[in-house]
Motif scaffolding. Sequence first.
Motif, PDB file in Angstrom:
ATOM      1  N   MET A   1      43.235 -56.225  53.876  1.00  0.00           N
ATOM      2  CA  MET A   1      41.940 -55.851  54.438  1.00  0.00           C
ATOM      3  C   MET A   1      42.141 -54.917  55.622  1.00  0.00           C
ATOM      4  SD  MET A   1      39.673 -57.481  52.608  1.00  0.00           S
ATOM      5  CE  MET A   1      38.174 -57.776  53.531  1.00  0.00           C
ATOM      6  N   ILE A   2      41.390 -53.847  55.649  1.00  0.00           N
ATOM      7  CA  ILE A   2      41.482 -52.858  56.720  1.00  0.00           C
ATOM      8  C   ILE A   2      40.461 -53.220  57.800  1.00  0.00           C
ATOM      9  CG2 ILE A   2      41.245 -50.413  57.322  1.00  0.00           C
ATOM     10  CD1 ILE A   2      41.859 -49.841  54.307  1.00  0.00           C
ATOM     11  N   ARG A   3      40.967 -53.528  58.983  1.00  0.00           N
ATOM     12  CA  ARG A   3      40.088 -53.889  60.093  1.00  0.00           C
ATOM     13  C   ARG A   3      39.327 -52.640  60.538  1.00  0.00           C
ATOM     14  NH1 ARG A   3      42.397 -54.789  64.395  1.00  0.00           N
ATOM     15  NH2 ARG A   3      40.888 -56.229  65.339  1.00  0.00           N
ATOM     16  N   THR A   4      38.001 -52.720  60.457  1.00  0.00           N
ATOM     17  CA  THR A   4      37.153 -51.544  60.645  1.00  0.00           C
ATOM     18  C   THR A   4      36.126 -51.788  61.737  1.00  0.00           C
ATOM     19  OG1 THR A   4      37.433 -50.982  58.304  1.00  0.00           O
ATOM     20  CG2 THR A   4      35.589 -49.954  59.464  1.00  0.00           C
ATOM     21  N   VAL A   5      35.978 -50.787  62.602  1.00  0.00           N
ATOM     22  CA  VAL A   5      35.004 -50.819  63.690  1.00  0.00           C
ATOM     23  C   VAL A   5      33.835 -49.905  63.331  1.00  0.00           C
ATOM     24  CG1 VAL A   5      34.610 -50.204  66.120  1.00  0.00           C
ATOM     25  CG2 VAL A   5      36.778 -51.263  65.419  1.00  0.00           C
ATOM     26  N   VAL A   6      32.627 -50.358  63.619  1.00  0.00           N
ATOM     27  CA  VAL A   6      31.451 -49.495  63.530  1.00  0.00           C
ATOM     28  C   VAL A   6      31.006 -49.194  64.955  1.00  0.00           C
ATOM     29  CG1 VAL A   6      29.059 -49.287  62.787  1.00  0.00           C
ATOM     30  CG2 VAL A   6      30.743 -50.358  61.276  1.00  0.00           C
ATOM     31  N   TRP A   7      30.972 -47.902  65.288  1.00  0.00           N
ATOM     32  CA  TRP A   7      30.667 -47.441  66.647  1.00  0.00           C
ATOM     33  C   TRP A   7      29.280 -46.805  66.604  1.00  0.00           C
ATOM     34  CZ3 TRP A   7      34.973 -44.715  69.929  1.00  0.00           C
ATOM     35  CH2 TRP A   7      34.494 -44.425  71.209  1.00  0.00           C
ATOM     36  N   GLY A   8      28.273 -47.556  67.048  1.00  0.00           N
ATOM     37  CA  GLY A   8      26.888 -47.104  67.006  1.00  0.00           C
ATOM     38  C   GLY A   8      26.095 -47.893  65.985  1.00  0.00           C
ATOM     39  N   THR A   9      24.857 -48.236  66.336  1.00  0.00           N
ATOM     40  CA  THR A   9      24.041 -49.068  65.426  1.00  0.00           C
ATOM     41  C   THR A   9      22.644 -48.486  65.242  1.00  0.00           C
ATOM     42  OG1 THR A   9      23.361 -50.497  67.273  1.00  0.00           O
ATOM     43  CG2 THR A   9      25.293 -51.183  65.990  1.00  0.00           C
ATOM     44  N   GLY A  10      22.539 -47.162  65.237  1.00  0.00           N
ATOM     45  CA  GLY A  10      21.270 -46.514  64.948  1.00  0.00           C
ATOM     46  C   GLY A  10      21.064 -46.368  63.451  1.00  0.00           C
ATOM     47  N   ASN A  11      20.411 -45.285  63.044  1.00  0.00           N
ATOM     48  CA  ASN A  11      20.094 -45.099  61.621  1.00  0.00           C
ATOM     49  C   ASN A  11      21.334 -45.111  60.742  1.00  0.00           C
ATOM     50  OD1 ASN A  11      17.358 -44.818  62.232  1.00  0.00           O
ATOM     51  ND2 ASN A  11      17.532 -42.616  62.519  1.00  0.00           N
ATOM     52  N   VAL A  12      22.404 -44.471  61.189  1.00  0.00           N
ATOM     53  CA  VAL A  12      23.645 -44.440  60.417  1.00  0.00           C
ATOM     54  C   VAL A  12      24.455 -45.710  60.626  1.00  0.00           C
ATOM     55  CG1 VAL A  12      25.841 -43.220  60.127  1.00  0.00           C
ATOM     56  CG2 VAL A  12      23.730 -41.920  60.393  1.00  0.00           C
ATOM     57  N   GLY A  13      24.499 -46.196  61.852  1.00  0.00           N
ATOM     58  CA  GLY A  13      25.300 -47.379  62.146  1.00  0.00           C
ATOM     59  C   GLY A  13      24.836 -48.619  61.417  1.00  0.00           C
ATOM     60  N   ARG A  14      23.524 -48.796  61.276  1.00  0.00           N
ATOM     61  CA  ARG A  14      23.015 -49.956  60.528  1.00  0.00           C
ATOM     62  C   ARG A  14      23.554 -49.941  59.099  1.00  0.00           C
ATOM     63  NH1 ARG A  14      18.087 -48.282  62.765  1.00  0.00           N
ATOM     64  NH2 ARG A  14      17.315 -47.609  60.718  1.00  0.00           N
ATOM     65  N   ALA A  15      23.454 -48.762  58.477  1.00  0.00           N
ATOM     66  CA  ALA A  15      23.956 -48.650  57.100  1.00  0.00           C
ATOM     67  C   ALA A  15      25.467 -48.834  57.046  1.00  0.00           C
ATOM     68  CB  ALA A  15      23.568 -47.287  56.521  1.00  0.00           C
ATOM     69  N   ALA A  16      26.172 -48.389  58.089  1.00  0.00           N
ATOM     70  CA  ALA A  16      27.633 -48.523  58.105  1.00  0.00           C
ATOM     71  C   ALA A  16      28.052 -49.979  58.169  1.00  0.00           C
ATOM     72  CB  ALA A  16      28.211 -47.743  59.281  1.00  0.00           C
ATOM     73  N   ILE A  17      27.371 -50.775  58.971  1.00  0.00           N
ATOM     74  CA  ILE A  17      27.702 -52.203  59.029  1.00  0.00           C
ATOM     75  C   ILE A  17      27.522 -52.833  57.656  1.00  0.00           C
ATOM     76  CG2 ILE A  17      26.982 -54.443  59.960  1.00  0.00           C
ATOM     77  CD1 ILE A  17      26.260 -52.938  62.571  1.00  0.00           C
ATOM     78  N   ARG A  18      26.416 -52.520  57.004  1.00  0.00           N
ATOM     79  CA  ARG A  18      26.177 -53.087  55.672  1.00  0.00           C
ATOM     80  C   ARG A  18      27.243 -52.631  54.676  1.00  0.00           C
ATOM     81  NH1 ARG A  18      20.749 -51.494  57.126  1.00  0.00           N
ATOM     82  NH2 ARG A  18      20.815 -49.725  55.674  1.00  0.00           N
ATOM     83  N   ALA A  19      27.630 -51.358  54.746  1.00  0.00           N
ATOM     84  CA  ALA A  19      28.619 -50.841  53.803  1.00  0.00           C
ATOM     85  C   ALA A  19      29.995 -51.436  54.033  1.00  0.00           C
ATOM     86  CB  ALA A  19      28.679 -49.314  53.908  1.00  0.00           C
ATOM     87  N   VAL A  20      30.392 -51.595  55.284  1.00  0.00           N
ATOM     88  CA  VAL A  20      31.693 -52.214  55.579  1.00  0.00           C
ATOM     89  C   VAL A  20      31.692 -53.665  55.120  1.00  0.00           C
ATOM     90  CG1 VAL A  20      33.236 -52.944  57.442  1.00  0.00           C
ATOM     91  CG2 VAL A  20      32.241 -50.640  57.474  1.00  0.00           C
ATOM     92  N   ASP A  21      30.608 -54.374  55.382  1.00  0.00           N
ATOM     93  CA  ASP A  21      30.507 -55.769  54.954  1.00  0.00           C
ATOM     94  C   ASP A  21      30.597 -55.906  53.444  1.00  0.00           C
ATOM     95  OD1 ASP A  21      29.850 -58.644  55.336  1.00  0.00           O
ATOM     96  OD2 ASP A  21      27.953 -58.075  54.381  1.00  0.00           O
ATOM     97  N   ALA A  22      30.058 -54.912  52.727  1.00  0.00           N
ATOM     98  CA  ALA A  22      30.050 -54.981  51.258  1.00  0.00           C
ATOM     99  C   ALA A  22      31.349 -54.522  50.620  1.00  0.00           C
ATOM    100  CB  ALA A  22      28.894 -54.132  50.722  1.00  0.00           C
ATOM    101  N   HIS A  23      32.193 -53.814  51.365  1.00  0.00           N
ATOM    102  CA  HIS A  23      33.404 -53.233  50.784  1.00  0.00           C
ATOM    103  C   HIS A  23      34.489 -54.294  50.612  1.00  0.00           C
ATOM    104  CE1 HIS A  23      36.843 -50.630  50.123  1.00  0.00           C
ATOM    105  NE2 HIS A  23      36.044 -49.574  50.088  1.00  0.00           N
ATOM    106  N   PRO A  24      35.047 -54.428  49.416  1.00  0.00           N
ATOM    107  CA  PRO A  24      36.031 -55.495  49.185  1.00  0.00           C
ATOM    108  C   PRO A  24      37.346 -55.304  49.915  1.00  0.00           C
ATOM    109  CG  PRO A  24      35.851 -54.076  47.247  1.00  0.00           C
ATOM    110  CD  PRO A  24      34.750 -53.668  48.180  1.00  0.00           C
ATOM    111  N   GLY A  25      37.623 -54.085  50.403  1.00  0.00           N
ATOM    112  CA  GLY A  25      38.898 -53.847  51.070  1.00  0.00           C
ATOM    113  C   GLY A  25      38.805 -53.716  52.575  1.00  0.00           C
ATOM    114  N   LEU A  26      37.594 -53.906  53.137  1.00  0.00           N
ATOM    115  CA  LEU A  26      37.400 -53.712  54.566  1.00  0.00           C
ATOM    116  C   LEU A  26      36.931 -55.010  55.231  1.00  0.00           C
ATOM    117  CD1 LEU A  26      35.530 -50.268  54.604  1.00  0.00           C
ATOM    118  CD2 LEU A  26      37.989 -50.699  54.517  1.00  0.00           C
ATOM    119  N   GLU A  27      37.309 -55.156  56.490  1.00  0.00           N
ATOM    120  CA  GLU A  27      36.868 -56.282  57.305  1.00  0.00           C
ATOM    121  C   GLU A  27      36.221 -55.728  58.574  1.00  0.00           C
ATOM    122  OE1 GLU A  27      38.808 -59.851  60.079  1.00  0.00           O
ATOM    123  OE2 GLU A  27      40.081 -58.580  58.815  1.00  0.00           O
TER     124      GLU A  27
END
Length: 359
Positions: A1-27
């Motif tokens: 699992m690749i430890r991943t940071v999301v920097w920012g939680t606006g329009n793009v950041g919200r979607a990024a958190i969801r995408a990282v959470d859904a990705h089978p290879g990312l944490e």
Amino acid sequence: MIRTVVWGTGNVGRAAIRAVDAHPGLELAAVLVSDPAKVGRDAGRLAGLGRDLGVVAGDDVGAVLDGRPGAVVYAASGDTRPDGALADVARAVAAGAVVVTPALYPLYDQRNAPPEFRNPVLAAVAEGGGSLFVSGVDPGWGNDVLPLLVSGLAATVDVIRCQEIFDYSTYEQEESVRELVGMGKPMEYEPPMLWPSVPTMVWGGQIRLMARALGAELDEIRETLERRPLESTVKTRTMGVFEAGTQGAVRFEVQGIVGGEPRIVIEHVTRIHPSCAPDWPVPPDGAGAHRVVVEGSPRIEVTVAATDEGENRSAGGNATAVGRLVGAIDWLVAAEPGLYDALDVPLRPAVGKLGRRPR
């Protein structure tokens, strides 16, 4: 699992958190915010997931990067703070992370980027061994991988036209819509996004990427611009009132000239209300779409309309940009450290995601 940071939680950041959470290879390892009101809140709540992810947002960039994450999705805005965004991204790359972001327009076409953008990133790569890939939707897949894919279905190609057609009242970035694009401003106002050469700064890299992939030699890049006023006052759900007589629609093109003719064209048709400039191109339904038209034999037209966050087309576009970026992380981790563009990084199938739901 690749430890991943999301920097920012606006329009793009919200979607990024969801995408990282859904990705089978990312944490999801951490979430960085600049708004003190978001510090201490769970990432799942900030992303609109309706559940906790067990990762709370913080604002200590140094501590997060000192933890040596494998990847950073940089989702903070670069529209009004390009120098700050560049410094943040270089800092993360120098910490050894693979960084993906839509924030730095000059680096979409990294080979031809100005030295003041390219050199700090290359120095950070040399220092820390990280990587950077900058992409999005438009600029992004809507005018690089998609039109190039579609062009390969034609026997002859006369013109490749990429269109973004959107009702900007669905955006939740009022400062950008009013100040940068000029919606609701007097017609004598000169929006910074539409100043001469700025569209080329933002989208010219996509023209050069497509020309490079097609083996075409550009004579030059040109711009066209049209603006229309609102005929009547309109009230929007997200940004309030826009007065009659103020700017209500914008249409511009960034044209790649080959052999004296516009052969590669990126066109934007932007409205604050559907009643403005009804004679201009419109989306097939809803509030927006991205379209590629290949004029040739045969003529090919492909329209992509994405929705997210309650059937919102703007949110759907952001989510596809995030999908392109987050989906590239494991490829970038396996590749050599460096500065990459859309012709380097493949658009990959949703490996391991079919039918999968995050816990």
